[in-house]
Design a protein around this motif. Sequence first.
Motif, PDB file in Angstrom:
ATOM      1  N   HIS A   1       0.832  -1.206   0.000  1.00 32.28           N
ATOM      2  CA  HIS A   1       0.000   0.000   0.000  1.00 32.28           C
ATOM      3  C   HIS A   1       0.867   1.257   0.000  1.00 32.28           C
ATOM      4  N   LEU A   2       1.940   1.229   0.780  1.00 28.36           N
ATOM      5  CA  LEU A   2       2.806   2.402   0.851  1.00 28.36           C
ATOM      6  C   LEU A   2       3.533   2.627  -0.471  1.00 28.36           C
ATOM      7  N   ALA A   3       3.992   1.558  -1.103  1.00 24.63           N
ATOM      8  CA  ALA A   3       4.667   1.698  -2.395  1.00 24.63           C
ATOM      9  C   ALA A   3       3.707   2.241  -3.450  1.00 24.63           C
ATOM     10  N   PHE A   4       2.458   1.762  -3.440  1.00 23.27           N
ATOM     11  CA  PHE A   4       1.493   2.256  -4.414  1.00 23.27           C
ATOM     12  C   PHE A   4       1.121   3.703  -4.117  1.00 23.27           C
ATOM     13  N   THR A   5       1.101   4.077  -2.853  1.00 25.48           N
ATOM     14  CA  THR A   5       0.863   5.478  -2.493  1.00 25.48           C
ATOM     15  C   THR A   5       1.990   6.363  -3.007  1.00 25.48           C
ATOM     16  N   PHE A   6       3.231   5.891  -2.890  1.00 24.23           N
ATOM     17  CA  PHE A   6       4.366   6.625  -3.452  1.00 24.23           C
ATOM     18  C   PHE A   6       4.218   6.772  -4.960  1.00 24.23           C
ATOM     19  N   LEU A   7       3.676   5.742  -5.614  1.00 27.14           N
ATOM     20  CA  LEU A   7       3.459   5.811  -7.051  1.00 27.14           C
ATOM     21  C   LEU A   7       2.517   6.964  -7.399  1.00 27.14           C
ATOM     22  N   ALA A   8       1.403   7.040  -6.695  1.00 30.90           N
ATOM     23  CA  ALA A   8       0.430   8.107  -6.951  1.00 30.90           C
ATOM     24  C   ALA A   8       1.037   9.479  -6.660  1.00 30.90           C
ATOM     25  N   ILE A   9       1.752   9.585  -5.538  1.00 31.11           N
ATOM     26  CA  ILE A   9       2.371  10.866  -5.173  1.00 31.11           C
ATOM     27  C   ILE A   9       3.427  11.260  -6.199  1.00 31.11           C
ATOM     28  N   ALA A  10       4.190  10.274  -6.678  1.00 33.53           N
ATOM     29  CA  ALA A  10       5.231  10.571  -7.666  1.00 33.53           C
ATOM     30  C   ALA A  10       4.629  11.081  -8.965  1.00 33.53           C
ATOM     31  N   TYR A  11       3.528  10.490  -9.405  1.00 37.51           N
ATOM     32  CA  TYR A  11       2.852  11.008 -10.599  1.00 37.51           C
ATOM     33  C   TYR A  11       2.397  12.450 -10.384  1.00 37.51           C
ATOM     34  N   LEU A  12       1.865  12.742  -9.207  1.00 32.85           N
ATOM     35  CA  LEU A  12       1.440  14.112  -8.919  1.00 32.85           C
ATOM     36  C   LEU A  12       2.641  15.052  -8.877  1.00 32.85           C
ATOM     37  N   ALA A  13       3.774  14.557  -8.338  1.00 32.26           N
ATOM     38  CA  ALA A  13       4.986  15.372  -8.312  1.00 32.26           C
ATOM     39  C   ALA A  13       5.485  15.646  -9.728  1.00 32.26           C
ATOM     40  N   LEU A  14       5.403  14.650 -10.593  1.00 34.60           N
ATOM     41  CA  LEU A  14       5.793  14.855 -11.992  1.00 34.60           C
ATOM     42  C   LEU A  14       4.865  15.849 -12.671  1.00 34.60           C
ATOM     43  N   ALA A  15       3.582  15.781 -12.359  1.00 35.37           N
ATOM     44  CA  ALA A  15       2.643  16.766 -12.905  1.00 35.37           C
ATOM     45  C   ALA A  15       3.026  18.168 -12.454  1.00 35.37           C
ATOM     46  N   ALA A  16       3.365  18.300 -11.171  1.00 33.27           N
ATOM     47  CA  ALA A  16       3.773  19.609 -10.656  1.00 33.27           C
ATOM     48  C   ALA A  16       5.046  20.098 -11.335  1.00 33.27           C
ATOM     49  N   ALA A  17       5.970  19.165 -11.600  1.00 36.84           N
ATOM     50  CA  ALA A  17       7.234  19.549 -12.245  1.00 36.84           C
ATOM     51  C   ALA A  17       7.010  20.050 -13.666  1.00 36.84           C
ATOM     52  N   HIS A  18       6.048  19.489 -14.372  1.00 38.07           N
ATOM     53  CA  HIS A  18       5.805  19.869 -15.762  1.00 38.07           C
ATOM     54  C   HIS A  18       4.812  21.014 -15.905  1.00 38.07           C
ATOM     55  N   LEU A  19       3.946  21.187 -14.913  1.00 33.11           N
ATOM     56  CA  LEU A  19       2.886  22.189 -15.043  1.00 33.11           C
ATOM     57  C   LEU A  19       3.113  23.434 -14.204  1.00 33.11           C
ATOM     58  N   THR A  20       4.041  23.367 -13.239  1.00 27.56           N
ATOM     59  CA  THR A  20       4.290  24.504 -12.357  1.00 27.56           C
ATOM     60  C   THR A  20       5.795  24.694 -12.188  1.00 27.56           C
ATOM     61  N   PRO A  21       6.228  25.819 -11.628  1.00 27.46           N
ATOM     62  CA  PRO A  21       7.665  26.044 -11.393  1.00 27.46           C
ATOM     63  C   PRO A  21       8.106  25.631  -9.992  1.00 27.46           C
TER      64      PRO A  21
END
Length: 405
Positions: free
Chosen positions: A286-306
């Motif tokens: 569960h924790l690894a899959f949670t990191f997966l979701a958070i990492a995707y959101l972090a990548l979205a932030a990296a590409h969509l925001t400064p």
Amino acid sequence: MARTAALKGAGTGLPVFLTAGFRLYFLAAGCFAVLSIAAWIGWLGLHAAGGAFSEAPMAMAPYLWHAHEMIYGYTVAVMAGFFLTAVPNWTGSPSARSAFVATTGLVWLAGRLAIWFSAYFDPLAVAVIDLAFIPLLGLKIGSNLLKKTQLRNVIFLGLLTAMFTGNLLMHLEWLGWTDDTAIAGTRLGLYTSAAMIVIIGGRVVPGFTRNALNRRGYSGQLPQVRPALDKIAILASVLAAVASALPVPGVVLGSLCLVAGIANGMRVAGWRGLLTWREPILWVLHLAFTFLAIAYLALAAAHLTPFLDETSALHLLAIGAVGGMTLAMMTRASLGHAGRPLIVAKPIAIAYLCVFAAALVRAFGTGFLDYFQTMYLSGALWLLGFGLYVWIYLPILAFRNSAAD
């Protein structure tokens, strides 16, 4: 004498670790996870001290060597162990013979040696040797899947093709045949690895959790699986993998990552992870899959925001999601297929936490440490985590139960 006998496969004369794909590749992956990061941290330490190799053994830039070996060395080895074990179970076909396991193991090892000492060999020879492994694995998996057609599993052949393509993109630049494709190759390999977790994790995490909660009498609080949400998560993650290797605008890749992050976050939120806190072998999934979701959101932030750099987000995905989930799957599958109780030793729970801590330090550590301190601390946590894994699982993977217990 008993220990020597235990090293032999029953009636085969082969070492036990060559008798099954999960034994060889999960052991090789763990050892390689330690060796490769130790080498990387050692190189950084030498660089920080003002030193340098008079003649580096690898032909490519060290950071590309590091990225390549963690994706196409470590992660691909885990994939091999998983698929050579899971696909026969899915299709009812015989497991891979020891000869195939040993031969492909030598091909994988030859690829690692070719990359590590690539400065001394022709780059075309290095490419041929390193690129040979995934097609061999894919042909074996494909032949099994074709014997019993399962459309939902055919996607893994496409994902393995994407992994091969990512590796090829790296070698094409190192051959001088293309410009600036190596970084695209690392992204394609990492995003494709994440897509595999989205698919496989989406099946096994709620399934394993449901079984455990039923045994404990939580029949009214079982994981919720929503097929429509699963399809959105899978589609977004696969499209993100494709987009990661193409010259698309950042807003496109960022938007796909945003959808993947939200969808996978909603999935794991419904899987009753809080009820698994007593069982490390479950909560780690569960924790690894949670990191997966958070990492995707972090990548979205990296590409969509400064507000976040892409490198930090990529390492959150690589270490926390891919590193965490592969360690989780190796520790669980090794116990199950070696005929042992599905209860991990206490040091393995510590290993899980070390890998997740390594991800957080690598992604955000430069906010309170300098670059080299961040790298050393993250690397030390990774080495401790996988060092504990090798220490505990060497006898499990290399010996029969009767000799190891």
